[in-house]
Structure formats: structure tokens, C-alpha cells
Design a protein around this motif. Structure first.
Motif, mmCIF file in Angstrom:
data_model
loop_
_atom_site.group_PDB
_atom_site.id
_atom_site.type_symbol
_atom_site.label_atom_id
_atom_site.label_comp_id
_atom_site.label_asym_id
_atom_site.label_seq_id
_atom_site.Cartn_x
_atom_site.Cartn_y
_atom_site.Cartn_z
ATOM 1 N N GLN A 44 65.306 -11.605 2.717
ATOM 2 C CA GLN A 44 65.552 -12.651 1.726
ATOM 3 C C GLN A 44 66.702 -12.229 0.814
ATOM 4 N N ILE A 60 57.890 -7.730 5.629
ATOM 5 C CA ILE A 60 57.317 -7.629 6.971
ATOM 6 C C ILE A 60 56.607 -8.920 7.391
ATOM 7 N N ARG A 61 56.660 -9.220 8.677
ATOM 8 C CA ARG A 61 55.953 -10.360 9.263
ATOM 9 C C ARG A 61 55.254 -9.929 10.542
ATOM 10 N N PRO A 72 52.265 -10.923 4.957
ATOM 11 C CA PRO A 72 51.829 -9.539 4.734
ATOM 12 C C PRO A 72 50.569 -9.396 3.889
ATOM 13 N N ASN A 118 59.756 -2.561 0.355
ATOM 14 C CA ASN A 118 58.499 -2.351 -0.375
ATOM 15 C C ASN A 118 57.801 -1.090 0.120
ATOM 16 N N ASP A 180 58.562 -3.153 -8.808
ATOM 17 C CA ASP A 180 58.238 -4.479 -8.307
ATOM 18 C C ASP A 180 57.134 -5.117 -9.152
ATOM 19 N N ASP A 181 57.075 -6.441 -9.158
ATOM 20 C CA ASP A 181 55.997 -7.163 -9.854
ATOM 21 C C ASP A 181 55.864 -6.687 -11.293
ATOM 22 N N LYS A 204 57.171 -13.203 -9.802
ATOM 23 C CA LYS A 204 57.265 -14.649 -9.663
ATOM 24 C C LYS A 204 56.343 -15.401 -10.630
ATOM 25 N N GLU A 236 62.296 -12.763 -9.439
ATOM 26 C CA GLU A 236 61.765 -13.058 -8.108
ATOM 27 C C GLU A 236 61.125 -14.452 -8.117
ATOM 28 N N GLU A 239 63.004 -20.917 -7.974
ATOM 29 C CA GLU A 239 62.904 -22.099 -7.116
ATOM 30 C C GLU A 239 63.725 -23.293 -7.580
ATOM 31 N N TYR A 258 63.354 -19.111 -3.195
ATOM 32 C CA TYR A 258 63.564 -20.181 -2.221
ATOM 33 C C TYR A 258 64.757 -21.057 -2.573
#
Ligand code: C2E
Ligand code: CA
Ligand code: CA
Ligand code: CA
Length: 278
Positions: A44, A60-61, A72, A118, A180-181, A204, A236, A239, A258
Motif C-alpha cells: 500500500q 501479508i495476505r 491478516p 510489520n 505503529d498504531d 486509523k 494511516e 479515506e 484507500y
């Protein structure tokens, strides 16, 4: 029969297995999914305040034959619990290195471009973490300076001195750290300056609420904290334009969400990247 909803692990509940049996089933499913190349990294984009592409995050997917793309959150924590995270992380790191080399070949790798990955709790704590990072980068001839390691606040809280030493050793190899976060954990803000951290990622959930007064003041607090500590800030889950305007007015460096692009499979990402690099 497999249930819909819940995490992937929860559908084994229905089969009346013991915990050990479920663990073994899950473990063998992940192992065979790895062998069958069902895991990969999506990417992304991250853009700066001028809308210029400046980085990307690897996510990851699991491309599950029956369930399709599994996010994930449905398997990472279970994989971590069962000691399978290392293998998954290797796949993401490998894909990242492949991407860097492909972009380089296309002469689309700009100087400041960074890829974020991550890092899970157990990996960060594992003894051979540094070695594992170095081995993969060496194999692909990729420089550590291209990589940002995303860790969470809770990882900083344990054994502060040892954590700082470990992070410093990894930073000396050229890697950068991002938290992160940020804002969702319980880190002690007063210790933040002790760690070799270059970047804070605003979660987010705060960006979602940035149009409320309360949400905005949290974002403003995080931005001014980061500035005082000389850190970069990434927002993060961006939108819409309303969020972008509020963030830009507060001098935020980097946005991801997005609005700009969803996480994309490598091939699609490369296309997007090249279209936004020229
Ligand atoms: P995260 O690190 O906070 O990643 C951001 C998540 O937000 C991603 O979800 C991303 O797809 C999603 N996202 C980004 N922009 C938007 C937006 O504008 N709107 C919405 N609704 N969502 C957005 P994803 O890919 O499902 O990943 C979830 C979490 O799983 C990640 O949260 C991260 O903690 C973890 N994860 C992902 N990949 C890995 C990995 O390779 N290793 C480890 N250890 N954890 C990973
Ligand atoms: Ca992340
Ligand atoms: Ca996260
Ligand atoms: Ca997040």
C-alpha cells in the motif's frame, strides 16, 4: 462444515477437536499453505503532503483456495501463538526485497523511497531476529536503509534497557523504526525519546475521528509530540479529502489510505508505483 465469520482458527471449534488437535490442524494447514505459495505480501502506497509517492507498507495476505483472500487479523495472532510467524515473515521480507529489485530494474526506485514491514512481538523478541533480517537482505542485495520496521508500543514497554540496546544494534545496521498504531497502546510517553525511533504512525481509529473535535485534538497532540522528538508522522487509513485538508493544515508528512490506493498485489503495485513516479 466450515463456519463463516470469526477468525480462521475458530471454525475448527465446530469439529469438536481438542485444543491440541485444533492447533495441529491449523499448523499443518498453514504449513501446506506456505508450501503451496498461498501467502504473499500486498503493498500500500504512502504519499507525502505534495502527493508524491514516498513509501509503501507490506501487508501479508493468505490466498485461501476456499475462503479467498484472508486478511491478516484472522491468522497472524494464531500463527504467532503457534510459532509459525517466522515463516510468514520470511515470505513478506522476500517479497519486499523482490519488489525493491524490480523497481530498481525499472529505474523507478527514488532516493527517499522506503518500504515498511510489520514486526510481530515474538519475532522482535527472538534471538536471531537481526541475523534473519541481514540474511534475507544479503541474499537479495538490498540495503537496510530502504527498510522501516514497524513495531507497536507494547513492545517497548518490556525490559526497557534491553529493548533499547537491541533496537540500537538493529538501527546501526541501517534499519529505521516506526511505532505503529500509535496512541492505542499504553507506552509511557516520557520514555519515548530514549528509543531509536524515526516515525510515529497515527492509527486509523484517530484519523476516522479527525473530523470530531476530540479526534482532532488527539491527532494534533500526536503530531506535536512527534515534532518535538524530531520524528516523522504517518497518518494511516486516510479515506477522504476532508481528512487530507485537516492533516495538511497541521503539517503532517506522510499519508496512507484507500483515498490514495488500497493494498495491491505486487504486479499491480508496481504499475501504480511507476505511474506515480515519473
Ligand atoms: P496495520 O499495520 O495497522 O495496517 C493497516 C491496516 O489498515 C491494513 O489492514 C490496511 O489494509 C488497512 N487500511 C489501510 N488504509 C485503509 C483505509 O483507508 N481504510 C480502511 N478501512 N482500511 C485501511 P490489513 O492489511 O488487513 O492488516 C491488518 C493488520 O495485520 C495490520 O494492521 C498489521 O498489524 C497486521 N499485519 C499485516 N501484515 C502483517 C505482517 O506481515 N506481519 C505482521 N506481524 N503483522 C501484519
Ligand atoms: Ca503497520
Ligand atoms: Ca499494526
Ligand atoms: Ca493500525
Amino acid at each position: 462444515a466450515k463456519r463463516k465469520g470469526g477468525d480462521l482458527f475458530s471454525f475448527y471449534d465446530a469439529e469438536n477437536q481438542t485444543l491440541l488437535e485444533r492447533q495441529l490442524t491449523f499448523e499443518s494447514e498453514i504449513v501446506s499453505a506456505i508450501e503451496n505459495n498461498q501467502f504473499c505480501a500486498f503493498f500500500q502506497a504512502q504519499v507525502d503532503a505534495d502527493g508524491k509517492l514516498c513509501g509503501a507498507e507490506a501487508l501479508i495476505r493468505w490466498n485461501h483456495p476456499e475462503r479467498g483472500l484472508v486478511p491478516p487479523n484472522e491468522f497472524i495472532s494464531v500463527a504467532e501463538q503457534f510459532g509459525l510467524i517466522q515463516k510468514l515473515q520470511d515470505i513478506v521480507l522476500e517479497d519486499m526485497c523482490k519488489l525493491i529489485n524490480l523497481l530498481e530494474k525499472k529505474q523507478a526506485l527514488t532516493e527517499g523511497f522506503r518500504l515498511s514491514i510489520n514486526i510481530s512481538h515474538s519475532q522482535f523478541r527472538s534471538l536471531n531476529f537481526e541475523q534473519m533480517l541481514c540474511d534475507i537482505l544479503k541474499k537479495h542485495k538490498v540495503s537496510a536503509s530502504k527498510i522501516i520496521l514497524e513495531i507497536t508500543e507494547s513492545m517497548l514497554a518490556l525490559d526497557i534497557e534491553q529493548t533499547i540496546n537491541q533496537m540500537s544494534a538493529i538501527a546501526r545496521l541501517g534499519f529505521k523504526f516506526s511505532i505503529d498504531d500509535f496512541g492505542t497502546g499504553y507506552s509511557s510517553l516520557s520514555n519515548l525519546h530514549l528509543y531509536p525511533v524515526e516515525e510515529l504512525k497515527i492509527d486509523k481509529s484517530f484519523i476516522d475521528r479527525i473530523t470530531d473535535e476530540g479526534g482532532l485534538s488527539i491527532v494534533e497532540t500526536i503530531i506535536s509530540l512527534a515534532k518535538n522528538l524530531n520524528m516523522n508522522i504517518v497518518a494511516e487509513g486516510v479515506e477522504n479529502q476532508e481528512q487530507i485538508a485537516l492533516l495538511k493544515a497541521r503539517d503532517l508528512n506522510v499519508m496512507q489510505g484507500y483515498y490514495f490506493s488500497k493494498p495491491l498485489p505486487m504486479e499491480d503495485y508496481i504499475e501504480w508505483h511507476c505511474a506515480h513516479t515519473k
